[in-house]
Design an enzyme around this catalytic site. Structure first.
Site, PDB file in Angstrom:
ATOM      1  N   ALA A 122       0.848  -1.184   0.000  1.00 27.18           N
ATOM      2  CA  ALA A 122       0.000   0.000   0.000  1.00 27.18           C
ATOM      3  C   ALA A 122       0.891   1.244   0.000  1.00 27.18           C
ATOM      4  O   ALA A 122       2.114   1.144  -0.122  1.00 27.18           O
ATOM      5  CB  ALA A 122      -0.924  -0.026   1.223  1.00 27.18           C
ATOM      6  N   TYR A 151       1.070   2.645   8.011  1.00 28.68           N
ATOM      7  CA  TYR A 151       0.832   2.577   6.574  1.00 28.68           C
ATOM      8  C   TYR A 151       1.567   1.365   6.010  1.00 28.68           C
ATOM      9  O   TYR A 151       2.579   0.920   6.530  1.00 28.68           O
ATOM     10  CB  TYR A 151       1.246   3.865   5.849  1.00 28.68           C
ATOM     11  CG  TYR A 151       2.635   4.394   6.089  1.00 28.68           C
ATOM     12  CD1 TYR A 151       3.774   3.732   5.628  1.00 28.68           C
ATOM     13  CD2 TYR A 151       2.821   5.611   6.752  1.00 28.68           C
ATOM     14  CE1 TYR A 151       5.040   4.234   5.822  1.00 28.68           C
ATOM     15  CE2 TYR A 151       4.095   6.131   6.958  1.00 28.68           C
ATOM     16  CZ  TYR A 151       5.197   5.439   6.487  1.00 28.68           C
ATOM     17  OH  TYR A 151       6.458   5.944   6.681  1.00 28.68           O
ATOM     18  N   CYS A 152       1.010   0.799   4.963  1.00 25.93           N
ATOM     19  CA  CYS A 152       1.529  -0.413   4.309  1.00 25.93           C
ATOM     20  C   CYS A 152       1.891  -1.490   5.333  1.00 25.93           C
ATOM     21  O   CYS A 152       3.033  -1.957   5.393  1.00 25.93           O
ATOM     22  CB  CYS A 152       2.754  -0.068   3.461  1.00 25.93           C
ATOM     23  SG  CYS A 152       3.176  -1.359   2.250  1.00 25.93           S
ATOM     24  N   PRO A 153       0.921  -1.917   6.155  1.00 23.94           N
ATOM     25  CA  PRO A 153       1.218  -2.910   7.194  1.00 23.94           C
ATOM     26  C   PRO A 153       1.514  -4.284   6.604  1.00 23.94           C
ATOM     27  O   PRO A 153       0.989  -4.656   5.550  1.00 23.94           O
ATOM     28  CB  PRO A 153      -0.078  -2.939   8.016  1.00 23.94           C
ATOM     29  CG  PRO A 153      -1.146  -2.531   7.049  1.00 23.94           C
ATOM     30  CD  PRO A 153      -0.502  -1.541   6.128  1.00 23.94           C
ATOM     31  N   LYS A 184       6.441   1.582  14.107  1.00 20.94           N
ATOM     32  CA  LYS A 184       7.067   1.033  12.907  1.00 20.94           C
ATOM     33  C   LYS A 184       8.049   2.020  12.288  1.00 20.94           C
ATOM     34  O   LYS A 184       7.748   3.205  12.129  1.00 20.94           O
ATOM     35  CB  LYS A 184       5.975   0.680  11.897  1.00 20.94           C
ATOM     36  CG  LYS A 184       6.468   0.212  10.538  1.00 20.94           C
ATOM     37  CD  LYS A 184       5.281  -0.131   9.644  1.00 20.94           C
ATOM     38  CE  LYS A 184       5.697  -0.489   8.235  1.00 20.94           C
ATOM     39  NZ  LYS A 184       4.551  -0.935   7.419  1.00 20.94           N
TER      40      LYS A 184
END
Length: 419
Positions: A227, A286-288, A299
């Site tokens: 993502a 974001y973008c997990p 993160k």
């Protein structure tokens, strides 16, 4: 916030031992000081770190400034500067038969900036720019008989910020074909947002992407899945590009390999912070993904991979310096606009507080320190890192961002994954 602690970050035995020799490709922004201005209306954009001829200018506060030069037949010509707050700044050059000609500039808050030039018979002509908060920016030129003309700060026909991804695709094919040895690619981008394919399909994605572009953030849809993620000078992208080996492969081992190298890199300068790194999805980031790397539940790194028939690459973005919170707010804002507020849609619900830079977590304070440490971590495993320039001298193999194959791959990626 949820953390999956069930994944072992340590590389399992020698199953993923690195090759004895790896070639090092680096395409890094000048310094962390050029990180994007997430809170402002005009973040830095585009740009390449020129290896050869660079023409730029320092306009000071002059109302009108013109800089012109003729590189003649020289192989390298360098002029550098900063336009400051000049109302009008113009840069022009004729590179003649220079082997490499690059025009770059930082417009600061200039109201009008124009770059123009004729690359003559230059083998490579690259135009890149950092627009700052400039109200109007124009880039123009005649590439004449140039073999390649690239506008790396522009997401237009050349593929723009997809060039680093296209470079890795091309390099991966060459490694799979035995044309080049395994490689380490370290790169950054001054200011952009790389979207996943699903992101581009959200109902108001075009509007959200246009909003980012107006703020100076280049946007593109990447091919490696995942993502939306931000790109800037404080984020170091690390890619291991390796040939496939015979036998059964567990892709989790490749994730573990890069995760362990990143942990070892942090340990070079900040062993206490490295000891706290955990792998596992951070909900709200974001973008997990399963191989998010975090300290204290915040993160700082995500890892993805892409496989071709004979080779593959594992890629990580490492948030080293700057504000994780502001980056999270940027991506959350994209999704709020792109989704049109439709809560029934599937997209990451970003909570900015779940993101942090290593510098905020007791780790290295700059991208330069981290880059030096990742080199040390790989060398510490007995790997000889061979600079790309040395490989070129020894074997004749050469691959650069301006290579026609890379530019064509970038064009294909843009067309294939365009909304």
């Amino acid at each position: 916030m949820m953390i999956n602690k069930g994944i072992n970050i340590v590389e399992p035995g020698a199953e993923r031992a690195l090759p004895n020799v790896m070639v090092l490709f680096e395409h890094l922004s000048d310094d962390d000081g050029k990180a994007a201005k997430y809170g402002g209306s005009g973040a830095a954009e585009g740009g390449v770190v020129a290896e050869h001829a660079v023409i730029a200018r320092e306009a000071g506060e002059a109302e009108h400034v013109t800089l012109a030069g003729d590189a003649g037949k020289t192989e390298h010509a360098v002029m550098a500067g900063d336009a400051g707050e000049a109302e009008h700044a113009v840069i022009a050059r004729e590179a003649g038969e220079a082997e490499h000609a690059v025009i770059a500039r930082e417009a600061g808050e200039a109201e009008h900036v124009t770059l123009a030039g004729d690359a003559g018979e230059a083998e490579h002509a690259v135009i890149a720019r950092e627009a700052g908060e400039a109200e109007h920016v124009t880039l123009a030129g005649d590439a004449g008989k140039t073999e390649h003309a690239v506008m790396a700060g522009d997401a237009g026909e050349a593929g723009g910020m997809l060039v680093p991804f296209a470079f890795e695709e091309t390099l991966c094919r060459d490694i799979g074909a035995g044309l080049a040895p395994p490689a380490l690619h370290l790169w950054s981008h001054p200011a952009g947002v790389a979207l996943g394919l699903r992101d581009s399909k959200l109902p108001r994605a075009d509007e959200a992407m246009a909003g980012l572009e107006r703020r100076g953030f280049r946007t593109a849809v990447r091919h490696s899945g995942g993502a939306a993620v931000p790109l800037d000078a404080g984020i170091v992208n690390v890619a291991l590009v390796l040939p496939k080996t015979p036998g059964k492969l567990d892709f989790h081992d490749d994730f573990r390999l890069l995760a362990s190298l990143i942990q070892e890199a942090v340990a070079v300068s900040h062993p206490q912070a490295a000891a706290l790194i955990q792998a596992g999805e951070i909900t709200g980031s974001y973008c997990p993904g399963d191989f998010d790397l975090a300290i204290g539940g915040r993160k700082f790194c995500g890892i993805a991979q892409r496989r071709q028939s004979s080779a593959y690459f594992v890629h990580a973005f490492v948030v080293v310096s700057g504000s994780g919170q502001e980056r999270g707010e940027l991506i959350r804002g994209f999704y709020e606009t792109a989704s049109g507020g439709d809560e029934s849609l599937a997209y990451p619900r970003v909570r900015p507080e779940t993101i942090a830079a290593l510098s905020e977590l007791g780790g290295p304070a700059s991208a330069a320190v981290f880059v030096s440490s990742i080199r040390q971590a790989i060398s510490g495993r007995g790997v000889q890192l061979k600079p790309a320039a040395l490989l070129r001298e020894e074997t004749g193999y050469d691959l650069q961002y301006a290579d026609q194959r890379v530019l064509e791959a970038a064009r294909v990626l843009r067309e294939r994954y365009a909304r």
